[in-house]
Write a protein that holds these residues in place. Structure first.
Motif, PDB file in Angstrom:
ATOM      1  N   UNK A 202       5.191 -29.718 -46.974  1.00 16.88           N
ATOM      2  CA  UNK A 202       5.479 -29.597 -48.402  1.00 16.88           C
ATOM      3  C   UNK A 202       6.930 -29.980 -48.686  1.00 16.88           C
ATOM      4  N   UNK A 203       7.218 -30.418 -49.911  1.00 16.89           N
ATOM      5  CA  UNK A 203       8.589 -30.821 -50.257  1.00 16.89           C
ATOM      6  C   UNK A 203       9.633 -29.730 -50.012  1.00 16.89           C
ATOM      7  N   UNK A 204       9.293 -28.455 -50.295  1.00 16.08           N
ATOM      8  CA  UNK A 204      10.294 -27.406 -50.094  1.00 16.08           C
ATOM      9  C   UNK A 204      10.580 -27.187 -48.610  1.00 16.08           C
ATOM     10  N   UNK A 205       9.567 -27.369 -47.749  1.00 16.76           N
ATOM     11  CA  UNK A 205       9.780 -27.260 -46.308  1.00 16.76           C
ATOM     12  C   UNK A 205      10.646 -28.416 -45.807  1.00 16.76           C
ATOM     13  N   UNK A 206      10.391 -29.611 -46.332  1.00 20.84           N
ATOM     14  CA  UNK A 206      11.197 -30.777 -45.946  1.00 20.84           C
ATOM     15  C   UNK A 206      12.657 -30.579 -46.353  1.00 20.84           C
ATOM     16  N   UNK A 207      12.863 -30.080 -47.557  1.00 22.79           N
ATOM     17  CA  UNK A 207      14.231 -29.851 -48.024  1.00 22.79           C
ATOM     18  C   UNK A 207      14.938 -28.821 -47.149  1.00 22.79           C
ATOM     19  N   UNK A 208      14.211 -27.786 -46.746  1.00 19.79           N
ATOM     20  CA  UNK A 208      14.794 -26.765 -45.875  1.00 19.79           C
ATOM     21  C   UNK A 208      15.243 -27.383 -44.555  1.00 19.79           C
ATOM     22  N   UNK A 209      14.400 -28.224 -43.965  1.00 21.30           N
ATOM     23  CA  UNK A 209      14.731 -28.846 -42.683  1.00 21.30           C
ATOM     24  C   UNK A 209      15.967 -29.730 -42.771  1.00 21.30           C
ATOM     25  N   UNK A 210      16.134 -30.405 -43.890  1.00 19.53           N
ATOM     26  CA  UNK A 210      17.240 -31.352 -44.019  1.00 19.53           C
ATOM     27  C   UNK A 210      18.521 -30.712 -44.542  1.00 19.53           C
ATOM     28  N   UNK A 211      18.423 -29.496 -45.079  1.00 21.12           N
ATOM     29  CA  UNK A 211      19.603 -28.865 -45.663  1.00 21.12           C
ATOM     30  C   UNK A 211      20.065 -27.608 -44.927  1.00 21.12           C
ATOM     31  N   UNK A 212      19.138 -26.905 -44.307  1.00 20.68           N
ATOM     32  CA  UNK A 212      19.474 -25.638 -43.664  1.00 20.68           C
ATOM     33  C   UNK A 212      19.586 -25.805 -42.154  1.00 20.68           C
ATOM     34  N   UNK A 213      20.192 -24.811 -41.504  1.00 23.53           N
ATOM     35  CA  UNK A 213      20.348 -24.838 -40.050  1.00 23.53           C
ATOM     36  C   UNK A 213      20.537 -23.418 -39.544  1.00 23.53           C
ATOM     37  N   UNK A 214      20.292 -23.244 -38.261  1.00 17.78           N
ATOM     38  CA  UNK A 214      20.575 -21.972 -37.603  1.00 17.78           C
ATOM     39  C   UNK A 214      22.085 -21.848 -37.444  1.00 17.78           C
ATOM     40  N   UNK A 215      22.630 -20.694 -37.810  1.00 21.33           N
ATOM     41  CA  UNK A 215      24.065 -20.443 -37.674  1.00 21.33           C
ATOM     42  C   UNK A 215      24.271 -19.153 -36.892  1.00 21.33           C
ATOM     43  N   UNK A 216      25.035 -19.253 -35.821  1.00 21.10           N
ATOM     44  CA  UNK A 216      25.267 -18.103 -34.954  1.00 21.10           C
ATOM     45  C   UNK A 216      26.757 -17.992 -34.671  1.00 21.10           C
ATOM     46  N   UNK A 217      27.327 -16.849 -34.996  1.00 18.22           N
ATOM     47  CA  UNK A 217      28.735 -16.610 -34.710  1.00 18.22           C
ATOM     48  C   UNK A 217      28.851 -15.809 -33.425  1.00 18.22           C
ATOM     49  N   UNK A 218      29.493 -16.407 -32.433  1.00 23.86           N
ATOM     50  CA  UNK A 218      29.708 -15.763 -31.141  1.00 23.86           C
ATOM     51  C   UNK A 218      31.190 -15.839 -30.822  1.00 23.86           C
ATOM     52  N   UNK A 219      31.816 -14.685 -30.703  1.00 27.44           N
ATOM     53  CA  UNK A 219      33.251 -14.678 -30.488  1.00 27.44           C
ATOM     54  C   UNK A 219      33.955 -15.282 -31.687  1.00 27.44           C
ATOM     55  N   UNK A 220      34.829 -16.230 -31.434  1.00 26.91           N
ATOM     56  CA  UNK A 220      35.548 -16.874 -32.526  1.00 26.91           C
ATOM     57  C   UNK A 220      34.927 -18.172 -32.975  1.00 26.91           C
ATOM     58  N   UNK A 221      33.721 -18.489 -32.500  1.00 20.74           N
ATOM     59  CA  UNK A 221      33.086 -19.763 -32.831  1.00 20.74           C
ATOM     60  C   UNK A 221      31.788 -19.545 -33.593  1.00 20.74           C
ATOM     61  N   UNK A 222      31.499 -20.449 -34.521  1.00 20.68           N
ATOM     62  CA  UNK A 222      30.219 -20.459 -35.211  1.00 20.68           C
ATOM     63  C   UNK A 222      29.456 -21.700 -34.772  1.00 20.68           C
ATOM     64  N   UNK A 223      28.302 -21.487 -34.158  1.00 19.65           N
ATOM     65  CA  UNK A 223      27.475 -22.580 -33.662  1.00 19.65           C
ATOM     66  C   UNK A 223      26.384 -22.886 -34.685  1.00 19.65           C
ATOM     67  N   UNK A 224      26.187 -24.166 -34.955  1.00 18.63           N
ATOM     68  CA  UNK A 224      25.217 -24.599 -35.951  1.00 18.63           C
ATOM     69  C   UNK A 224      24.223 -25.542 -35.282  1.00 18.63           C
ATOM     70  N   UNK A 225      22.934 -25.262 -35.475  1.00 19.47           N
ATOM     71  CA  UNK A 225      21.887 -26.037 -34.805  1.00 19.47           C
ATOM     72  C   UNK A 225      20.756 -26.320 -35.791  1.00 19.47           C
ATOM     73  N   UNK A 226      20.388 -27.579 -35.929  1.00 18.83           N
ATOM     74  CA  UNK A 226      19.289 -27.955 -36.814  1.00 18.83           C
ATOM     75  C   UNK A 226      17.959 -27.408 -36.302  1.00 18.83           C
ATOM     76  N   UNK A 227      17.059 -27.104 -37.235  1.00 20.37           N
ATOM     77  CA  UNK A 227      15.667 -26.840 -36.881  1.00 20.37           C
ATOM     78  C   UNK A 227      14.935 -28.170 -37.007  1.00 20.37           C
ATOM     79  N   UNK A 228      14.296 -28.601 -35.925  1.00 19.29           N
ATOM     80  CA  UNK A 228      13.607 -29.888 -35.917  1.00 19.29           C
ATOM     81  C   UNK A 228      12.100 -29.687 -36.043  1.00 19.29           C
ATOM     82  N   UNK A 229      11.474 -30.516 -36.834  1.00 20.17           N
ATOM     83  CA  UNK A 229      10.017 -30.547 -36.893  1.00 20.17           C
ATOM     84  C   UNK A 229       9.545 -31.774 -36.129  1.00 20.17           C
ATOM     85  N   UNK A 230       8.753 -31.544 -35.086  1.00 20.04           N
ATOM     86  CA  UNK A 230       8.175 -32.640 -34.310  1.00 20.04           C
ATOM     87  C   UNK A 230       6.712 -32.779 -34.721  1.00 20.04           C
ATOM     88  N   UNK A 231       6.422 -33.813 -35.475  1.00 16.08           N
ATOM     89  CA  UNK A 231       5.064 -34.063 -35.968  1.00 16.08           C
ATOM     90  C   UNK A 231       4.372 -35.065 -35.055  1.00 16.08           C
TER      91      UNK A 231
END
Length: 210
Positions: free
Chosen positions: A154-183
């Protein structure tokens, strides 16, 4: 303070270099990515990862480095189900002093049908919670599904994949990782959304609204 910042910077660059190697083969490979043989979509995406990434192949060779399926408990105490979980643990120095390789994780979640926006949001929350528990940054988060015909998300799921990401703060760093859809398409090829990018932010306080 200066020593702590130097440790955070070194940990960040170790992670950045390793994550870059994990995804580099995807960028260098042929634009058409063929689905390998396998009994199901999870086994096929794992075969693809081991075929295209020497780092993943080396990690999986270690006993206990991969669980498929996996039940994992997050920092909140909630338990999450993933179809595959791969982890490379941080070095002892990285875990206690912030020096050396911080390790990495890979999460795989399969879906019978096109994942909805709610499905993808749940994956994001789960990975963030689990990463806070393990204190290991994620390198790949993959949702995989076998499409029939011209079925798409759906369009809203596609927009989420292209705009949002996993964000994890560990220590003094924030790691950002895309969620990928493998179709998986009927033509035997993968369609990845989004194309993987290096999106790890430098150590330091998160800006407002991040």
């Amino acid at each position: 303070m200066i020593l702590e910042l130097m440790r955070d910077l070194r940990s960040f660059f170790d992670y950045f270099a390793l994550r870059h190697r994990v995804i580099q083969r995807v960028r260098q490979s042929d634009p058409v990515v063929y689905v390998p043989e396998g009994k199901d979509s999870v086994q096929r995406i794992l075969a693809h990862l081991t075929r295209t990434s020497p780092d993943v192949r080396a990690v999986i060779a270690h006993p206990g480095a991969m669980a498929a399926p996996a039940l994992l408990t997050g920092r909140t105490g909630l338990t999450y189900s993933f179809d595959a979980y791969i982890h490379s643990d941080p070095t002892t120095l990285a875990r206690f002093l912030g020096l050396g390789a911080p390790g990495f994780t890979i999460f795989v979640k399969s879906f019978e049908n096109a994942p909805s926006l709610a499905d993808l949001q749940a994956v994001k929350r789960a990975v963030e919670d689990l990463s806070q528990s393990t204190r290991i940054p994620p390198a790949r988060v993959i949702a995989v599904w076998r499409a029939r015909g011209d079925a798409s998300i759906a369009p809203d799921a596609y927009e989420f994949l292209t705009r949002e990401a996993v964000r994890v703060k560990l220590g003094g760093s924030t790691y950002v990782c895309s969620i990928e859809l493998a179709r998986e398409g009927d033509d035997g090829t993968y369609d990845f959304v989004p194309v993987v990018v290096d999106s790890v932010r430098l150590p330091g306080p998160s800006p407002a609204g991040a």
